[in-house]
Design a protein around this motif. Structure first.
Motif, PDB file in Angstrom:
ATOM      1  N   GLY A  60      -4.969   5.250   1.335  1.00 16.80           N
ATOM      2  CA  GLY A  60      -3.976   4.366   0.355  1.00 16.80           C
ATOM      3  C   GLY A  60      -2.974   4.891  -0.316  1.00 16.80           C
ATOM      4  O   GLY A  60      -2.424   4.069  -1.514  1.00 16.80           O
ATOM      5  N   THR A  61      -2.752   6.073  -0.220  1.00 20.82           N
ATOM      6  CA  THR A  61      -1.605   6.661  -1.211  1.00 20.82           C
ATOM      7  C   THR A  61      -0.450   7.595  -0.182  1.00 20.82           C
ATOM      8  O   THR A  61      -1.043   7.641   1.152  1.00 20.82           O
TER       9      THR A  61
ATOM     10  N   TYR B 285       6.611   3.860  -0.301  1.00 18.24           N
ATOM     11  CA  TYR B 285       5.834   3.176  -0.981  1.00 18.24           C
ATOM     12  C   TYR B 285       5.965   1.834  -1.063  1.00 18.24           C
ATOM     13  O   TYR B 285       4.959   0.691  -0.986  1.00 18.24           O
ATOM     14  N   GLN B 286       7.154   1.076  -0.958  1.00 12.45           N
ATOM     15  CA  GLN B 286       7.360  -0.149  -1.002  1.00 12.45           C
ATOM     16  C   GLN B 286       7.185  -0.755   0.446  1.00 12.45           C
ATOM     17  O   GLN B 286       6.542  -1.724   0.597  1.00 12.45           O
TER      18      GLN B 286
ATOM     19  N   ASN C  63      -1.062   1.787  -2.274  1.00 17.32           N
ATOM     20  CA  ASN C  63      -0.814   1.384  -3.671  1.00 17.32           C
ATOM     21  C   ASN C  63      -0.715   2.631  -4.635  1.00 17.32           C
ATOM     22  O   ASN C  63      -0.646   2.460  -5.482  1.00 17.32           O
ATOM     23  N   GLY C  64      -0.120   3.940  -4.193  1.00 12.60           N
ATOM     24  CA  GLY C  64      -0.040   4.953  -5.193  1.00 12.60           C
ATOM     25  C   GLY C  64       0.436   6.077  -4.409  1.00 12.60           C
ATOM     26  O   GLY C  64       0.547   6.052  -3.129  1.00 12.60           O
TER      27      GLY C  64
ATOM     28  N   GLY D 215       7.774  -4.936  -3.515  1.00  8.16           N
ATOM     29  CA  GLY D 215       7.445  -3.627  -4.165  1.00  8.16           C
ATOM     30  C   GLY D 215       8.584  -3.337  -5.042  1.00  8.16           C
ATOM     31  O   GLY D 215       8.214  -2.083  -5.487  1.00  8.16           O
TER      32      GLY D 215
ATOM     33  N   HIS E 261       7.186  -2.315  -8.872  1.00  4.43           N
ATOM     34  CA  HIS E 261       6.266  -1.300  -8.736  1.00  4.43           C
ATOM     35  C   HIS E 261       6.853  -0.011  -8.571  1.00  4.43           C
ATOM     36  O   HIS E 261       6.669   1.149  -9.159  1.00  4.43           O
TER      37      HIS E 261
END
Length: 866
Positions: free
Chosen positions: A333-334, A357-358, A364-365, A404, A407
């Motif tokens: 998830g990264t 990331y978007q 999520n990170g 995204g 974030h």
């Protein structure tokens, strides 16, 4: 004699501790007088150790039980006013009398030690630790002080054996997440807690706890040897930990109590211990806080790297890699870089990281490896990086992504990439705002506004601001508003008009990033005028066609109006949770709708508007089965301005509640008639709406303000009318801190008590001296008063600006009454702890320059002494 010594021991120890602490404080608060803060904290712990051992020996416990230091004190460090946390460890089946234990703890307090104590057996310790992670954490840092050493050793062995590193890591991670949420998820609040806020000392403690529980060591150097951190990262952690510890220790010393919040009252005093002094354009506290924010930001970045590394060590099987492209992988998830030197070799990959990331579903990170690579690549993010056309294209692609955006931009700021790419943004990081209005630093406010704008375009948030979401649904280029949000306050703190400077900055940004001419013009307009709409809505008479006409001419088109409205709502919402209210929302929406009609060619026609509102009000009255033409007696006494300033719902409510009290035409009003007061829940959805109908008197507005002040209501809006029969018909929007479920009692109280107050007559009471808040004391603002006439000099706009305090509006109203000034409209705007109030007034005294000067002088005196 032995008994005498025992009785005097606490007093003797108290003096010794006081003398020792005073010597430490003297060194601690001397500018540049502390080379090693940890040595100072250790010295305070050693003093406490010595006092506890003396009291233990005097109590005669010997080897019956063990005295154990726990918590922060267990680390061998003690902040000036922190608790001295100890555990009295009992063997199973102990026969030590509870009274002796209580006497020992009492004598510790008598000796000046602020003890936090627990009394447990070994089994009880293990049981409590299993149930409560806070107890488990305190025992993790236990240290033997005196007493039964073998008992302590057995306890440590059993405690370590019972430790589950995975479960402990999960519990502490959740605890950290909740703690961050409690502090708004940012280290940049204007009064941060240097221990508990994100980026504070507690984050570093958490890393140490989970690393120690997992067996990776107790010292920062241990983590470098175990591969959890690089030597450079350890160096940065130790440097920033030392600064935060020094700030916290000096904060305790200056406050003379346990105080971990850098509150406004203490910021300047703490800054002076660092040698900072007030300078032109910059306060000493501002220099200190900027240094604090940069340290907190570094701690946030470094602790995230270490926490991710520890998580991966504890669960290596979860670290499966999925290729995204040649440079990046997805890992649990990264986003994971393919090589540690990726950014050194290819700086273009830096912004690509945030674009991925978007775009990458399920991410999520950033991984620890990626965060570390970004941290070490800061030197590559220079002016060439920020001026690179490839990076410009990548950043614009980020703004155009459908998800995204908030974030990604927040993550860019957290990793120090945003300020290095947008060089003008870097100046806002940690920039305080001393305006009693904002509760965040400039950079965090900007990101809050960006978030608010983004939420208008997300269907899941449509219930928050339905009208904004409705307008956003028809808006074709959200990125225009994102850019305006990023730049609207970007010039804060640079001197000059930040709106004008920001407009120049955003123009250069648009030129560099290939933004078209029309879009550039709109973005520049939004940044230059982002304060205008709130000023019109909250300070001017929206029923005046000239006000709406002038604003419509300024915005020029419905597209510009819509964009400015959305940015204005997002901006006000991003200043402080206390600033926004439903009444401000209504004023802004009214401004938008009236200006939209004007832009469509429908300039306000007072006669047509009045007739339309009357027809709608009559329809509403018929729904309530009102007698035929019951309203007529009241309406015949009211002029056009009344109907222009009230909507149909308010006009119908007034007619329903007041018509039966109006004397028939031709019969003069009774000057001694009783005041009629009616109240209801505000149709806006917040507070009460109150109408007063009573024979007019010069000081009526002041009396009403005095009542609301005494009853702890805040006036948001006042609309004052004098009918042709000599009656005043005044309408107020008021709010209170009372719980909404008590509204029936509130309505009854207001209707009865306000009417009694107005019927009592007599001299106006002196205004009460309201208590000033901490923020106002720390950042007082100079009261300002402005009197400006309309084109015909028949009505005047009075604008005041001052620090908010109880009784302020009443003090202003008393001055107006004293000079027999007639009030037609009042708008009360509370911006955090600053007020910006405006009044539409008239009266003979306003036509003389000397009288004007006297009025302004008296108002300033009232604002200063209220």
């Amino acid at each position: 004699m032995g008994f005498s010594v025992a009785v005097d021991l606490p007093a003797s120890l108290r003096e010794q501790l006081r003398a020792g602490k005073s010597a430490v404080f003297e060194r601690l608060c001397a500018p540049q007088g502390v080379r090693n803060i940890h040595a100072v904290l250790k010295e305070l712990a050693v003093q406490a150790d010595a006092a506890l051992r003396a009291l233990w020996q005097d109590a005669g416990f010997g080897e019956q039980l063990a005295l154990v230091a726990v918590g922060g004190y267990g680390r061998g460090e003690l902040f000036p006013y922190s608790d001295v946390d100890v555990l009295l460890l009992l063997p199973e089946g102990s026969e030590v009398e509870p009274a002796r234990l209580e006497a020992f703890i009492g004598r510790c307090w008598d000796a000046g030690l602020e003890i936090g104590s627990s009394v447990r057996t070994l089994d009880e310790c293990l049981s409590e630790a299993a149930k409560d992670v806070t107890v488990q954490t305190a025992l993790l840092e236990s240290r033997h002080l005196c007493g039964n050493k073998r008992l302590f050793t057995a306890f440590r062995k059993a405690f370590d054996a019972a430790m589950d590193p995975d479960a402990f890591f999960l519990a502490k991670s959740q605890e950290m997440r909740h703690r961050h949420q409690k502090h708004d998820g940012t280290p940049y609040s204007l009064e941060p807690n240097c221990k508990e806020s994100p980026g504070g000392l507690r984050d570093l403690h958490t890393v140490r706890w989970v690393a120690q529980a997992a067996g990776f060591g107790k010292r920062w150097e241990d983590y470098a040897r175990n591969g959890l951190a690089t030597p450079f990262e350890v160096q940065q952690i130790k440097r920033n930990e030392a600064l935060l510890s020094l700030i916290r220790a000096r904060l305790h010393a200056v406050a003379k109590r346990r105080e971990d919040r850098l509150v406004f009252d203490l910021q300047t005093a703490v800054a002076q211990t660092f040698g900072y002094e007030n300078e032109t354009g910059r306060r000493a506290s501002e220099a200190l806080m900027r240094r604090y924010y940069w340290a907190a930001k570094a701690v946030t970045q470094l602790t995230e790297i270490l926490m991710l590394n520890i998580a991966e060590r504890l669960n290596p099987q979860s670290a499966t890699l999925t290729r995204i492209n040649d440079r990046f992988f997805e890992k649990g998830g990264t986003i994971e870089v393919a090589s540690d030197d990726l950014y050194e070799k290819d700086p273009h990959a830096i912004l690509e990281t945030f674009l991925l990331y978007q775009k990458t579903i399920g991410v999520n990170g950033l991984s620890a490896r990626t965060l570390r690579a970004l941290y070490n690549a800061r030197g590559r993010m220079d002016s060439r990086f920020s001026n690179d056309p490839v990076n410009h294209a990548t950043f614009m692609r980020m703004l155009l992504e459908p998800r995204g955006i908030t974030h990604a931009i927040r993550l860019m700021n957290q990793t120090s990439v945003l300020g290095r790419y947008l060089r003008v943004f870097r100046g806002t990081v940690g920039q305080m705002q001393h305006d009693l209005f904002h509760v965040y630093t400039v950079d965090q406010h900007i990101l809050m506004v960006l978030r608010n704008v983004r939420r208008f375009f997300i269907a899941e948030h449509a219930h928050e601001y339905p009208f904004c979401s409705q307008l956003a649904a028809g808006w074709d280029k959200p990125w225009i508003l994102y850019v305006a949000a990023l730049f609207h306050d970007i010039a804060k703190g640079r001197g000059g008009d930040h709106s004008e400077l920001g407009a120049r900055d955003v123009r250069r940004f648009c030129q560099k990033h290939g933004v078209g001419r029309e879009d550039t013009r709109l973005i520049e307009f939004l940044v230059a005028n982002h304060l205008v709409m709130s000023n019109v809505a909250q300070k001017q008479d929206l029923s005046d066609p000239e006000v709406i006409g002038a604003f419509a001419q300024r915005v020029g088109s419905e597209r510009y109006l819509t964009a400015l409205y959305l940015l204005t709502v997002a901006d006000i919402r991003g200043t402080s949770p206390r600033v926004w209210n439903a009444w401000k929302g209504k004023l802004l929406e009214d401004t938008y709708r009236r200006t939209s009609r004007a832009l469509g060619g429908h300039l306000p026609d007072p006669d047509a508007e009045v007739e339309a509102r009357k027809r709608e009000a009559l329809t509403l009255l018929q729904l309530h089965a009102q007698p035929f033409e019951a309203h007529k007696a009241l309406w015949d006494t009211l002029d056009v301005s009344y109907f222009m300033r009230h909507d149909a719902g308010e006009i119908a409510w007034h007619a329903k509640k007041l018509s039966r009290f109006v004397a028939p035409k031709g019969i003069p009003a009774d000057p001694h008639a009783k005041a009629i007061v009616r109240a209801r829940l505000s149709p806006v959805g917040e507070g009460l709406q109150v109408v007063v109908y009573t024979p007019d008197q010069p000081d009526l507005f002041a009396r009403i303000c005095g009542y609301f002040d005494q009853a702890s209501f805040s006036i948001l809006d006042a609309r004052v009318h004098t009918a042709t029969n000599g009656y005043a018909l005044d309408t107020f929007q008021v709010v209170t801190t009372f719980l909404p479920e008590h509204y029936r009692e509130l309505i009854s109280m207001v209707e009865t008590n306000l009417a009694q107050t107005l019927d009592a007559w007599g001299e106006l009471p002196a205004p009460s001296r309201g208590r000033v808040s901490r923020r106002v004391r720390s950042f007082p603002i100079q009261p300002r008063v402005y009197l400006t006439p309309d084109e015909k000099a028949q009505r005047w706009l009075l604008t005041i600006s001052a620090s908010d305090r109880a009784g302020l509006l009443y003090s202003v109203a008393r001055v107006l009454a004293r000079h027999h000034l007639h009030l037609q409209l009042a708008k009360v705007t509370t911006l955090g702890e600053r007020v910006e109030d405006s009044f539409l007034i008239s009266g003979p005294e306003l036509h003389g320059q000397r009288a004007q000067l006297a009025i302004e002088t008296e108002l300033i005196e009232a604002l200063e002494t209220a």
